[in-house]
Design an enzyme around this catalytic site. Sequence first.
Site, PDB file in Angstrom:
ATOM      1  N   CYS A  78       0.838  -1.198   0.000  1.00  0.00           N
ATOM      2  CA  CYS A  78       0.000   0.000   0.000  1.00  0.00           C
ATOM      3  C   CYS A  78       0.878   1.255   0.000  1.00  0.00           C
ATOM      4  O   CYS A  78       1.496   1.565  -1.008  1.00  0.00           O
ATOM      5  CB  CYS A  78      -0.994  -0.029   1.161  1.00  0.00           C
ATOM      6  N   HIS A 170      -3.063  -5.281   1.272  1.00  0.00           N
ATOM      7  CA  HIS A 170      -2.472  -5.615   2.572  1.00  0.00           C
ATOM      8  C   HIS A 170      -2.466  -7.123   2.807  1.00  0.00           C
ATOM      9  O   HIS A 170      -3.331  -7.650   3.512  1.00  0.00           O
ATOM     10  CB  HIS A 170      -3.262  -4.932   3.692  1.00  0.00           C
ATOM     11  N   GLU A 172      -0.693  -8.774   4.754  1.00  0.00           N
ATOM     12  CA  GLU A 172      -0.453  -9.069   6.170  1.00  0.00           C
ATOM     13  C   GLU A 172      -1.741  -9.164   6.980  1.00  0.00           C
ATOM     14  O   GLU A 172      -1.735  -9.643   8.117  1.00  0.00           O
ATOM     15  CB  GLU A 172       0.484  -8.011   6.776  1.00  0.00           C
TER      16      GLU A 172
END
Length: 196
Positions: A78, A170, A172
């Site tokens: 991002c 994202h 994660e």
Amino acid sequence: MKVGVLALQGAFREHQKVLAACGAESVQVRKPEQLEDISALVIPGGESTTIGKLLLEFNLFEPLVKLGQGGLPVFGTCAGMILLAREIAGSGQPRLGLMDISVERNAFGRQVESFEADLDIPVLGEEPFRAVFIRAPYIIEAGGGVEVLARFGEKIVMARQGRCLAAAFHPELTGDLRIHRYFLEKCVRAGQNCKG
């Protein structure tokens, strides 16, 4: 192998959890001296203008540019992708310029705060990757040395150039380890001459 995770803003702890699940040791990076013993760097999301200013304020900007140009593997998600770009549309904000890409910030419209989508990412296998987009950018132009890894519609949302990897979303936040594993295997462990 120790992976540095830039810990100025964003979901750096979540990146560390995913890296640990992949079997990689990680360390939070807030000072230039913390860059000395790392084998790779992750730049999390957040607000790219703020992160750029903090990189300058904490004297991390120039060391990161030098390390990246010297071959340090870097994975940006991002805002991290924005910072990796050569050019940011309509902005002169600080950027590392480690990838030959031009990006558009908040590219899906400011009113669309976040959404999820299944992406086809062939380098990860046949199973789609459930991506989380939060005020996401996208790549509007990629140079000849850049490998496009994923698109959302016509928009480029994941790319790789040498040892640098960029994702507009994202990974994660998903619990799916495949993108971090790809970074560790193809960009970090495989060395500079890795072509995929």
